[in-house]
Motif scaffolding. Structure first.
Motif, PDB file in Angstrom:
ATOM      1  N   ARG A  30      10.804   4.067  10.205  1.00 32.31           N
ATOM      2  CA  ARG A  30       9.505   4.431   9.615  1.00 32.31           C
ATOM      3  C   ARG A  30       9.429   5.898   9.232  1.00 32.31           C
ATOM      4  O   ARG A  30       8.890   6.250   8.184  1.00 32.31           O
ATOM      5  N   LEU A  54       8.999   7.324   5.402  1.00 33.75           N
ATOM      6  CA  LEU A  54       7.846   8.155   5.035  1.00 33.75           C
ATOM      7  C   LEU A  54       8.308   9.491   4.436  1.00 33.75           C
ATOM      8  O   LEU A  54       7.796   9.925   3.390  1.00 33.75           O
ATOM      9  N   LEU A  80       7.401  10.801   0.685  1.00 29.12           N
ATOM     10  CA  LEU A  80       6.672  12.068   0.478  1.00 29.12           C
ATOM     11  C   LEU A  80       7.492  13.025  -0.379  1.00 29.12           C
ATOM     12  O   LEU A  80       6.948  13.768  -1.195  1.00 29.12           O
ATOM     13  N   ASP A 122       3.501   0.823   4.911  1.00 31.11           N
ATOM     14  CA  ASP A 122       2.691   1.919   5.470  1.00 31.11           C
ATOM     15  C   ASP A 122       3.007   3.244   4.774  1.00 31.11           C
ATOM     16  O   ASP A 122       2.097   4.013   4.446  1.00 31.11           O
ATOM     17  N   ALA A 123       4.288   3.506   4.514  1.00 30.90           N
ATOM     18  CA  ALA A 123       4.654   4.759   3.827  1.00 30.90           C
ATOM     19  C   ALA A 123       4.085   4.778   2.404  1.00 30.90           C
ATOM     20  O   ALA A 123       3.650   5.829   1.915  1.00 30.90           O
ATOM     21  N   HIS A 133       1.323   3.534   1.439  1.00 24.70           N
ATOM     22  CA  HIS A 133      -0.088   3.933   1.558  1.00 24.70           C
ATOM     23  C   HIS A 133      -0.208   5.429   1.841  1.00 24.70           C
ATOM     24  O   HIS A 133      -0.953   6.150   1.179  1.00 24.70           O
ATOM     25  N   ARG A 134       0.568   5.900   2.825  1.00 19.07           N
ATOM     26  CA  ARG A 134       0.445   7.315   3.220  1.00 19.07           C
ATOM     27  C   ARG A 134       0.843   8.262   2.096  1.00 19.07           C
ATOM     28  O   ARG A 134       0.279   9.344   1.955  1.00 19.07           O
ATOM     29  N   ALA A 135       1.830   7.833   1.294  1.00 19.76           N
ATOM     30  CA  ALA A 135       2.275   8.711   0.206  1.00 19.76           C
ATOM     31  C   ALA A 135       1.378   8.550  -1.030  1.00 19.76           C
ATOM     32  O   ALA A 135       1.538   9.281  -2.007  1.00 19.76           O
ATOM     33  N   GLY A 136       0.456   7.597  -0.968  1.00 21.59           N
ATOM     34  CA  GLY A 136      -0.528   7.436  -2.043  1.00 21.59           C
ATOM     35  C   GLY A 136       0.069   6.988  -3.362  1.00 21.59           C
ATOM     36  O   GLY A 136      -0.382   7.408  -4.432  1.00 21.59           O
ATOM     37  N   TYR A 170      -4.159  -3.659   3.860  1.00 23.75           N
ATOM     38  CA  TYR A 170      -4.202  -2.284   3.327  1.00 23.75           C
ATOM     39  C   TYR A 170      -5.086  -2.241   2.080  1.00 23.75           C
ATOM     40  O   TYR A 170      -5.840  -1.281   1.890  1.00 23.75           O
ATOM     41  N   HIS A 229      -7.925   0.173   2.739  1.00 29.69           N
ATOM     42  CA  HIS A 229      -7.607   1.477   2.143  1.00 29.69           C
ATOM     43  C   HIS A 229      -7.716   1.496   0.618  1.00 29.69           C
ATOM     44  O   HIS A 229      -7.463   2.530   0.007  1.00 29.69           O
ATOM     45  N   THR A 278      -5.720   0.122  -1.547  1.00 27.75           N
ATOM     46  CA  THR A 278      -4.409   0.220  -2.209  1.00 27.75           C
ATOM     47  C   THR A 278      -4.251  -0.896  -3.247  1.00 27.75           C
ATOM     48  O   THR A 278      -5.042  -1.851  -3.279  1.00 27.75           O
TER      49      THR A 278
END
Ligand code: GFB
Length: 314
Positions: A45, A49, A53, A93-94, A96-99, A151, A155, A157
């Protein structure tokens, strides 16, 4: 998804991922990002991520998965559920976090109940017990669908999901024990013809029905969905027709030019009796498969002769 967009294809060395890369490159996409397993462990993970990023892809095709035929699924259920859950969790998940803008997750027709109505509509998901030989894999794929939906809901997404039927084509796994039926039979008939063997054995009774989609058609559908589908509704991807395993064996025997006898081995598992997808949703959006089964088997056999038959012998 435009020519200059950065697109990451997870699993680019597999049957599906390699077809998606070919399709994107043929379209003129200039920034298709890939990573080998040594370069990026998709079950890690933190590493995934960091990669997202740093590289900031706009679109992701999540085609990485541990896959295999009926025997591999039945023999290594822990590997199938662990690896698939881990890949889905880290990549989704990555993403989502990285948009990133949009992700397409590939499921499988085995997510549907063993005795689902035929052809199987998308609404059959989670309405009954699964086929035991691939339950672990199916539950991992159902978890992937639910991750995307959850998600999206929590969120906002844009994670979409496609459910392909049984796939085949260039770059497939031709291992006799672990492969899916179509590549396994291509190799078995080829080797029997080459070795002058009088009999080829086909697992099971020959009566189960399967739908086979050429992976280049699937790649085309994936790009179509990335451009034209939004929301959390899953979308079946298939041809709309199926064939018995006995019928498939007869077709492959003919394409390979094998003249010996075909025998069935009912001590091997049949798996689910029938798995034909209802492709009405995708057809209504304007997409249909183009590659017929005979034509697809012939071109896959040519690919096997050029690329894999030497490796298969060693
Ligand atoms: O392709 P296959 O392994 O996948 O088997 P499933 C399909 C049918 O072909 C079964 C028969 O009825 C097998 O018994 N078969 C006959 C053979 N000869 C052979 C052979 O030499 N090798 C193989 N493999 N089968 C898989 C799932 O199910 O389908 C996965 O296990 C995934 O999870 C994949 O969903 C698409 O269609 O039965």
């Amino acid at each position: 998804m435009n020519a200059g967009d950065r697109v990451f294809v997870a699993g680019h060395r597999g049957l599906v991922g390699s077809a998606i890369v070919r399709r994107l490159e043929a379209e003129g996409l200039r920034d298709v990002l890939v990573r080998t397993r040594d370069e990026l462990d998709l079950t890690d993970r933190g590493a995934v991520l960091d990669f997202f990023l740093a590289e900031r892809p706009a679109h992701v095709f999540l085609a990485a998965a541990r896959v295999g035929g009926i025997l591999a699924n039945d023999t290594y259920p822990a590997d199938f559920i662990r690896e698939n859950l881990a890949i889905e969790l880290s990549v989704i998940d990555a993403a989502h976090r990285a948009g990133l803008e949009k992700l397409l997750f590939l499921g499988s027709s085995c997510i549907y109940p063993r005795l689902a109505p035929q052809p199987i509509p998308e609404t059959a998901l989670l309405t009954g017990p699964l086929e035991p030989t691939n339950e672990a894999y199916a539950i991992a794929k159902i978890a992937g669908i639910e991750l995307c939906r959850a998600y999206n809901r929590q969120h906002g997404t844009r994670f979409i999901t496609a459910m392909p039927t049984n796939l085949y084509g260039p770059g497939d796994n031709f291992d006799l024990e672990r492969a899916h039926v179509l590549p396994a039979l291509l190799r078995r008939f080829h080797e029997a013809r080459a070795g002058g063997d009088p009999v080829v054995t086909v697992w099971g009774t020959g009566t189960p029905r399967r739908e086979f989609l050429h992976v280049d058609d699937l790649a085309d559908a994936c790009v179509f969905l990335m451009r034209n589908h939004e929301g959390s509704d899953i979308v079946n991807v298939g041809t709309g027709t199926d064939v018995t395993i006995a019928g498939l064996a007869a077709l492959i025997r003919d394409v390979v030019g094998y003249e010996g006898e075909v025998r069935f081995d009912p001590s091997r598992p049949d798996g689910t009796p029938r798995k034909l997808l209802d492709v009405g949703r995708l057809r209504a959006m304007g997409w249909s498969a183009r590659i017929g089964l005979r034509e697809g088997v012939e071109s896959t056999y040519r690919w096997f002769l050029e690329h894999a038959s030497a490796a298969a012998r060693s």
